[in-house]
Structure formats: structure tokens, C-alpha cells
Motif scaffolding. Structure first.
Motif, short mmCIF file in Angstrom:
data_model
loop_
_atom_site.label_atom_id
_atom_site.label_comp_id
_atom_site.label_asym_id
_atom_site.label_seq_id
_atom_site.Cartn_x
_atom_site.Cartn_y
_atom_site.Cartn_z
N LEU A 12 45.51 28.83 25.16
CA LEU A 12 45.52 30.28 24.94
C LEU A 12 46.39 30.98 25.97
O LEU A 12 47.08 31.95 25.64
CB LEU A 12 44.09 30.83 25.02
N GLU A 13 46.35 30.49 27.20
CA GLU A 13 47.17 31.10 28.25
C GLU A 13 48.65 31.00 27.89
O GLU A 13 49.41 31.94 28.09
CB GLU A 13 46.89 30.40 29.58
N LEU A 14 49.04 29.88 27.33
CA LEU A 14 50.44 29.66 26.96
C LEU A 14 50.84 30.46 25.72
O LEU A 14 52.01 30.77 25.53
CB LEU A 14 50.70 28.18 26.73
N GLU A 15 49.86 30.78 24.88
CA GLU A 15 50.12 31.49 23.63
C GLU A 15 49.38 32.82 23.58
O GLU A 15 48.90 33.25 22.53
CB GLU A 15 49.68 30.61 22.45
N LYS A 18 49.57 35.49 20.86
CA LYS A 18 49.06 35.20 19.52
C LYS A 18 47.54 35.36 19.42
O LYS A 18 46.98 35.16 18.36
CB LYS A 18 49.45 33.77 19.12
N ILE A 19 46.90 35.71 20.52
CA ILE A 19 45.44 35.86 20.52
C ILE A 19 45.08 37.16 19.81
O ILE A 19 45.67 38.21 20.10
CB ILE A 19 44.88 35.84 21.96
N PRO A 20 44.11 37.11 18.90
CA PRO A 20 43.73 38.32 18.17
C PRO A 20 43.16 39.40 19.08
O PRO A 20 42.71 39.12 20.20
CB PRO A 20 42.67 37.84 17.18
N LYS A 21 43.16 40.61 18.56
CA LYS A 21 42.60 41.75 19.29
C LYS A 21 41.17 41.44 19.71
O LYS A 21 40.43 40.80 18.98
CB LYS A 21 42.63 42.98 18.39
N HIS A 22 40.79 41.90 20.86
CA HIS A 22 39.46 41.71 21.45
C HIS A 22 39.22 40.27 21.93
O HIS A 22 38.10 39.95 22.28
CB HIS A 22 38.34 42.16 20.51
N GLY A 23 40.25 39.46 21.93
CA GLY A 23 40.11 38.11 22.47
C GLY A 23 39.81 38.14 23.96
O GLY A 23 39.09 37.28 24.47
N ALA A 51 44.17 32.70 30.90
CA ALA A 51 44.41 33.32 29.60
C ALA A 51 44.04 34.81 29.65
O ALA A 51 44.76 35.65 29.10
CB ALA A 51 43.61 32.60 28.52
N LEU A 52 42.95 35.12 30.32
CA LEU A 52 42.52 36.50 30.44
C LEU A 52 43.56 37.34 31.19
O LEU A 52 43.90 38.45 30.77
CB LEU A 52 41.16 36.55 31.15
N LEU A 99 39.38 24.29 41.83
CA LEU A 99 38.81 25.54 42.31
C LEU A 99 39.88 26.53 42.74
O LEU A 99 39.78 27.72 42.45
CB LEU A 99 37.83 25.27 43.46
N GLY A 100 40.89 26.09 43.42
CA GLY A 100 41.93 27.00 43.90
C GLY A 100 42.57 27.79 42.78
O GLY A 100 42.82 28.99 42.91
N ALA A 101 42.85 27.14 41.66
CA ALA A 101 43.45 27.83 40.52
C ALA A 101 42.49 28.86 39.94
O ALA A 101 42.89 29.98 39.60
CB ALA A 101 43.86 26.82 39.44
N ALA A 102 41.22 28.51 39.83
CA ALA A 102 40.23 29.45 39.29
C ALA A 102 40.10 30.67 40.19
O ALA A 102 40.04 31.80 39.71
CB ALA A 102 38.88 28.74 39.10
N VAL A 103 40.05 30.45 41.49
CA VAL A 103 39.94 31.56 42.45
C VAL A 103 41.16 32.46 42.35
O VAL A 103 41.03 33.69 42.26
CB VAL A 103 39.76 31.02 43.89
N ALA A 104 42.35 31.89 42.35
CA ALA A 104 43.58 32.68 42.29
C ALA A 104 43.65 33.49 41.00
O ALA A 104 43.97 34.68 41.02
CB ALA A 104 44.79 31.76 42.42
N LYS A 105 43.31 32.85 39.89
CA LYS A 105 43.39 33.55 38.60
C LYS A 105 42.28 34.59 38.47
O LYS A 105 42.48 35.65 37.88
CB LYS A 105 43.36 32.54 37.46
N GLY A 106 41.12 34.32 39.05
CA GLY A 106 40.05 35.30 39.05
C GLY A 106 40.43 36.54 39.85
O GLY A 106 40.17 37.67 39.43
#
Length: 136
Positions: A12-15, A18-23, A51-52, A99-106
Motif C-alpha cells: 500500500l505504501e508503494l501504491e 491507488k488506495i480508496p478514499k478513507h483508506g 502507507a499512512l 522498530l526503528g522504521a516504525a518509530v521513524a514513520k510514526g
């Protein structure tokens, strides 16, 4: 299953366009529902938050919706997403863990939601978000 969530969220992050509204709202809620942390869930969180973040950069209406949700959470004290985010910030770093990726993206998601939002930022300060992020 966290591994499946991670795989799907990374796609989803890469696309994101293309994610529908309210995704974004669904991803926001899914992150809040991850529960206790494990390496698999940290990997899933990195994908979900990545993705968010992409969606928030693409769609202003998603950003507005999630700001409203987060504002409602912190104003009422009924924390879901923020509790999960703060819990993520408290996880100890481990070698070779996602964890590092999750923290950075959060942190990126939080920054996108808070940019220019003085009232929301003030409410988040009351929940010691800046301290939690700074302690990472």
C-alpha cells in the motif's frame, strides 16, 4: 496476522495513490489495534505507518479526518492511536529489529497531523508526546 499486515501495508505504501478514499482512517485504526508489541507487530507497524504517511501527503481530506480523530482522542482522554504510538516510543531498541522504521514513520505521521495545528499540538503536549519522542 502481523506478517501479512506488514506485506500488505508495504504494498500500500508503494501504491498509495491507488488506495480508496478513507483508506487512511482504516490504517489509523489498524495501527491502534495492534496491541502488545512483538517483532512481527513492529514490522507491521512500519508498513502501516509508512502507507499512512504517504496517504497523508497525497490527500488533504485524509489529513483533516485523522486530525479530527486524534483531536477527539486526546481531548476526551480515550486514547487508542496515541496510546499505541506512545507504547511504540517506549519499546527498547533491539539489533536487527524493524522498530526503528516504525518509530521513524510514526513520528512522520504525527508531524504531518500536527503541522500548523496549535490546539492539537497543545493537547498532545499534555500527554507528554514530545518527551516520549525525545527519549527515543
Amino acid at each position: 496476522e502481523p506478517k501479512v499486515i506488514s506485506w500488505v501495508a508495504t504494498g500500500l505504501e508503494l501504491e498509495a495513490n491507488k488506495i480508496p478514499k478513507h483508506g487512511a482512517l482504516k490504517l489509523f485504526q489498524r495501527f491502534a489495534e495492534l496491541g502488545s508489541w512483538s517483532e512481527d507487530k513492529e514490522e507491521a507497524a512500519a508498513g502501516i505507518l509508512g502507507a499512512l504517511g504517504e496517504l497523508l501527503q497525497l490527500h488533504e481530506e485524509d489529513k483533516i479526518t485523522l486530525r479530527e480523530w486524534l483531536h477527539k482522542e486526546v481531548a476526551t482522554g480515550k486514547l487508542y492511536w496515541l496510546r499505541q504510538f506512545l507504547s511504540l516510543m517506549k519499546q527498547p531498541a533491539r539489533p536487527k529489529a524493524p522498530l526503528g522504521a516504525a518509530v521513524a514513520k510514526g513520528c512522520e505521521v504525527l508531524e504531518l497531523l500536527c503541522r500548523g495545528q496549535e490546539e492539537l499540538t497543545t493537547l498532545l503536549h499534555r500527554h507528554h508526546v514530545l518527551v516520549a519522542v525525545g527519549n527515543r
